[in-house]
Enzyme design. Structure first.
Site, mmCIF file in Angstrom:
data_model
loop_
_atom_site.group_PDB
_atom_site.id
_atom_site.type_symbol
_atom_site.label_atom_id
_atom_site.label_comp_id
_atom_site.label_asym_id
_atom_site.label_seq_id
_atom_site.Cartn_x
_atom_site.Cartn_y
_atom_site.Cartn_z
ATOM 1 N N LYS A 197 2.236 -3.927 6.775
ATOM 2 C CA LYS A 197 2.624 -3.958 5.351
ATOM 3 C C LYS A 197 4.136 -3.789 5.218
ATOM 4 C CE LYS A 197 -1.368 -4.618 3.439
ATOM 5 N NZ LYS A 197 -1.654 -5.879 2.758
ATOM 6 N N SER A 212 0.842 -1.196 0.000
ATOM 7 C CA SER A 212 0.000 0.000 0.000
ATOM 8 C C SER A 212 0.872 1.239 0.000
ATOM 9 C CB SER A 212 -0.860 -0.035 1.271
ATOM 10 O OG SER A 212 -1.464 1.218 1.504
ATOM 11 N N TYR A 235 -1.672 -0.943 10.882
ATOM 12 C CA TYR A 235 -1.912 -1.547 9.562
ATOM 13 C C TYR A 235 -0.708 -1.318 8.640
ATOM 14 C CZ TYR A 235 -3.489 -1.851 4.728
ATOM 15 O OH TYR A 235 -3.566 -2.142 3.384
HETATM 16 P P1 NAD Z 1 -10.949 -7.249 1.147
HETATM 17 O O1 NAD Z 1 -11.163 -7.240 2.607
HETATM 18 O O2 NAD Z 1 -12.108 -7.017 0.251
HETATM 19 O O3 NAD Z 1 -10.256 -8.623 0.701
HETATM 20 C C1 NAD Z 1 -9.414 -9.351 1.572
HETATM 21 C C2 NAD Z 1 -9.856 -10.809 1.507
HETATM 22 O O4 NAD Z 1 -9.000 -11.591 2.350
HETATM 23 C C3 NAD Z 1 -11.284 -11.037 1.990
HETATM 24 O O5 NAD Z 1 -11.951 -11.856 1.064
HETATM 25 C C4 NAD Z 1 -11.113 -11.722 3.336
HETATM 26 O O6 NAD Z 1 -12.182 -12.583 3.641
HETATM 27 C C5 NAD Z 1 -9.802 -12.470 3.121
HETATM 28 N N1 NAD Z 1 -9.046 -12.758 4.342
HETATM 29 C C6 NAD Z 1 -8.760 -11.919 5.373
HETATM 30 N N2 NAD Z 1 -8.022 -12.546 6.297
HETATM 31 C C7 NAD Z 1 -7.837 -13.821 5.850
HETATM 32 C C8 NAD Z 1 -7.165 -14.956 6.365
HETATM 33 N N3 NAD Z 1 -6.526 -14.913 7.544
HETATM 34 N N4 NAD Z 1 -7.171 -16.103 5.650
HETATM 35 C C9 NAD Z 1 -7.817 -16.171 4.458
HETATM 36 N N5 NAD Z 1 -8.477 -15.117 3.926
HETATM 37 C C10 NAD Z 1 -8.489 -13.963 4.611
HETATM 38 O O7 NAD Z 1 -9.781 -6.197 0.845
HETATM 39 P P2 NAD Z 1 -9.268 -5.599 -0.544
HETATM 40 O O8 NAD Z 1 -9.653 -4.173 -0.600
HETATM 41 O O9 NAD Z 1 -9.614 -6.508 -1.659
HETATM 42 O O10 NAD Z 1 -7.702 -5.625 -0.252
HETATM 43 C C11 NAD Z 1 -6.896 -6.718 -0.654
HETATM 44 C C12 NAD Z 1 -5.471 -6.488 -0.183
HETATM 45 O O11 NAD Z 1 -4.997 -5.256 -0.731
HETATM 46 C C13 NAD Z 1 -5.315 -6.362 1.332
HETATM 47 O O12 NAD Z 1 -4.118 -7.023 1.704
HETATM 48 C C14 NAD Z 1 -5.190 -4.871 1.560
HETATM 49 O O13 NAD Z 1 -4.406 -4.581 2.710
HETATM 50 C C15 NAD Z 1 -4.474 -4.428 0.302
HETATM 51 N N6 NAD Z 1 -4.739 -3.022 -0.029
HETATM 52 C C16 NAD Z 1 -6.029 -2.593 -0.164
HETATM 53 C C17 NAD Z 1 -6.292 -1.258 -0.442
HETATM 54 C C18 NAD Z 1 -7.702 -0.760 -0.535
HETATM 55 O O14 NAD Z 1 -7.893 0.460 -0.382
HETATM 56 N N7 NAD Z 1 -8.700 -1.582 -0.781
HETATM 57 C C19 NAD Z 1 -5.220 -0.377 -0.623
HETATM 58 C C20 NAD Z 1 -3.926 -0.847 -0.510
HETATM 59 C C21 NAD Z 1 -3.698 -2.190 -0.212
HETATM 60 C C1 WQD Z 2 -9.749 9.312 0.937
HETATM 61 C C2 WQD Z 2 -10.029 10.808 1.166
HETATM 62 C C3 WQD Z 2 -10.329 11.343 3.489
HETATM 63 C C4 WQD Z 2 -14.044 9.059 3.997
HETATM 64 C C5 WQD Z 2 -6.898 4.495 3.186
HETATM 65 C C6 WQD Z 2 -5.739 3.823 3.878
HETATM 66 C C7 WQD Z 2 -4.722 3.378 2.887
HETATM 67 C C8 WQD Z 2 -5.357 2.541 1.780
HETATM 68 C C9 WQD Z 2 -6.545 3.201 1.194
HETATM 69 C C10 WQD Z 2 -5.134 0.229 2.354
HETATM 70 C C11 WQD Z 2 -9.270 11.365 2.379
HETATM 71 C C12 WQD Z 2 -11.601 11.597 2.714
HETATM 72 C C13 WQD Z 2 -12.905 9.639 3.475
HETATM 73 C C14 WQD Z 2 -15.116 9.880 4.393
HETATM 74 C C15 WQD Z 2 -13.849 11.804 3.695
HETATM 75 N N1 WQD Z 2 -5.815 1.270 2.253
HETATM 76 N N2 WQD Z 2 -12.804 10.982 3.317
HETATM 77 N N3 WQD Z 2 -14.971 11.238 4.221
HETATM 78 O O1 WQD Z 2 -7.317 7.535 3.833
HETATM 79 O O2 WQD Z 2 -6.412 7.802 1.469
HETATM 80 O O3 WQD Z 2 -6.397 5.611 2.511
HETATM 81 O O4 WQD Z 2 -7.442 3.576 2.224
HETATM 82 O O5 WQD Z 2 -3.958 0.088 2.198
HETATM 83 O O6 WQD Z 2 -3.774 2.648 3.581
HETATM 84 O O7 WQD Z 2 -5.162 4.748 4.784
HETATM 85 O O8 WQD Z 2 -8.562 6.565 1.837
HETATM 86 O O9 WQD Z 2 -10.903 6.474 1.130
HETATM 87 O O10 WQD Z 2 -10.380 6.621 3.601
HETATM 88 O O11 WQD Z 2 -9.977 8.614 2.161
HETATM 89 O O12 WQD Z 2 -13.768 13.035 3.577
HETATM 90 O O13 WQD Z 2 -16.153 9.435 4.898
HETATM 91 O O14 WQD Z 2 -11.416 10.967 1.475
HETATM 92 O O15 WQD Z 2 -10.117 12.329 4.466
HETATM 93 O O16 WQD Z 2 -8.928 12.696 2.056
HETATM 94 P P1 WQD Z 2 -7.150 7.005 2.476
HETATM 95 P P2 WQD Z 2 -10.033 7.008 2.202
#
Ligand code: NAD
Ligand code: WQD
Length: 336
Positions: free
Chosen positions: A152, A124, A148
């Site tokens: 990572k 991330s 979190y």
């Molecule tokens: P998500 O929660 O939709 O998907 C994660 C999946 O992993 C789910 O299906 C959940 O049931 C499964 N899971 C969780 N713990 C588990 C375990 N111990 N064993 C087996 N399965 C398990 O999340 P997502 O948004 O699809 O994110 C996927 C990955 O990408 C995550 O590692 C997240 O940290 C990373 N990521 C997400 C974002 C985002 O904003 N969505 C941003 C950056 C990184």
């Molecule tokens: C985006 C913008 C908020 C909600 C997070 C994690 C990051 C990554 C992605 C996993 C910001 C604003 C949000 C709301 C708002 N995840 N906001 N009202 O914070 O960039 O990132 O998710 O790795 O690690 O930190 O994403 O979608 O929460 O926020 O005003 O109800 O929207 O302040 O400017 P963020 P977000």
């Protein structure tokens, strides 16, 4: 050649399964459904016209993982499974270290014992911390700001150490910016449990009438309109980035790559684009800043283009259009 996709039923994992299957790869999903719904697996099958093998299991269960890797003759792993809510990670840090760090450790040990060395990891942009400069390049200093993010960063460090110890490994560390959108079919999309933490799902639930109004966290940042700026990327572009990374794994190494668009969009710009593409009003109020939020960040994308031959193609309008298509067809998520 089968690819194990941990967390393949989740938001990004489900879209990545679709792209891998469409490109002719065999996949097996491994998920404990802690934050997803088995209906997503049926929907992946409906989109691709292929049956998708799915094993219910936990990534902390190394013996089970080894059995699955062998049973399906897996050659590579794309690792999405984990917990991802920043706020929750401060309340339950041990759950995050256990699931994310211990789970990744068990998975890597299972791979090693089965002789599988190709690995794609969901990292991330949060690992960059407070920007010293923007756009973030992959060599920007790393500094996680919450549990979190620290999970990572720990996993990234573990992967760098692993490759240094054994150059057979081919590892792509993909640093996602802000994934949004949904598959254009409207069959799969983001389905958060409870109150959404992220902007786009919250906007969507306001537009579908599940919530009254959006709280915009801060209107006094030093950005072009005072609201926070992020690099939103369409989840299908992101999924295709994984496909490009899979080809890149032919060469051993351990490489971190940004997956973003390189463009920053403010909260008000996202609200405006969503209203335009959905033809719905999104009432909002500006409230105080959310603790821990950065004013602005976005990706340098040159390295992804150079190494993977990949770049994001879909713009904010398409992200909003596809989010709305998914949400209006599935107003209660997968539990319609
Ligand atoms: P998500 O929660 O939709 O998907 C994660 C999946 O992993 C789910 O299906 C959940 O049931 C499964 N899971 C969780 N713990 C588990 C375990 N111990 N064993 C087996 N399965 C398990 O999340 P997502 O948004 O699809 O994110 C996927 C990955 O990408 C995550 O590692 C997240 O940290 C990373 N990521 C997400 C974002 C985002 O904003 N969505 C941003 C950056 C990184
Ligand atoms: C985006 C913008 C908020 C909600 C997070 C994690 C990051 C990554 C992605 C996993 C910001 C604003 C949000 C709301 C708002 N995840 N906001 N009202 O914070 O960039 O990132 O998710 O790795 O690690 O930190 O994403 O979608 O929460 O926020 O005003 O109800 O929207 O302040 O400017 P963020 P977000």
């Amino acid at each position: 050649m089968t690819v194990l996709i941990t967390g393949g039923a989740g938001f990004i994992g489900s879209h990545t399964c679709v792209e891998f299957i469409a490109a002719g790869h065999d996949v097996v999903i491994y998920d404990n459904f802690e934050n997803s719904n088995p209906i997503a697996v049926e929907r992946i099958a409906a989109i691709t016209g292929k049956t998708v093998p799915c094993v219910t299991g936990d990534i902390r269960d190394q013996p089970h993982l080894e059995a699955v890797l062998q049973d399906y003759n897996c050659q590579a792993v794309v690792h999405f499974a984990g917990l991802k809510a920043v706020g929750e990670s401060a309340v339950k840090p041990l759950a995050y270290y256990e699931n994310n760090v211990q789970g990744s450790l068990a998975l890597l040990k299972a791979m090693q014992s089965c002789g599988i060395y190709k690995f794609i990891f969901s990292s991330s942009a949060t690992v960059y911390g407070t920007p010293e400069f923007l756009p973030y390049t992959e060599d920007h200093p790393l500094q996680a700001m919450n549990p979190y993010g620290r999970t990572k960063l720990m996993i990234e460090d573990m992967l760098r150490d692993l490759y240094a110890s054994d150059p057979k490994w081919s590892i792509a560390i993909l640093r996602y910016f802000n994934p949004v959108g949904a598959h254009e079919s409207g069959l799969i999309g983001e389905d958060p449990q409870g109150i959404p933490n992220n902007l786009m799902p919250f906007i969507t639930q306001v537009a579908t009438g599940r919530r009254e109004k959006l709280s915009i966290f801060g209107g006094d940042y030093e950005t072009r309109d005072g609201t926070g700026v992020r690099d939103y990327i369409h989840v299908v572009d992101l999924a295709q980035g994984h496909l490009a990374a899979y080809d890149f794994l032919k060469i051993p190494g351990c490489t971190a790559i940004n997956l973003g668009t390189g463009q920053g969009q403010s909260v008000l710009e996202v609200v405006g684009a969503f209203e335009h593409m959905s033809n719905q009003k999104v009432p909002y109020e500006i409230v105080p800043r959310r603790a821990g939020d950065l004013p602005e960040f976005y990706a340098q994308t040159d390295f992804a283009q150079k190494t993977l031959g990949w770049r994001a193609k879909k713009d904010l309008r398409e992200m909003c259009k596809d989010t709305w298509n998914w949400a209006s067809k599935n107003p209660q998520g997968y539990e319609n």
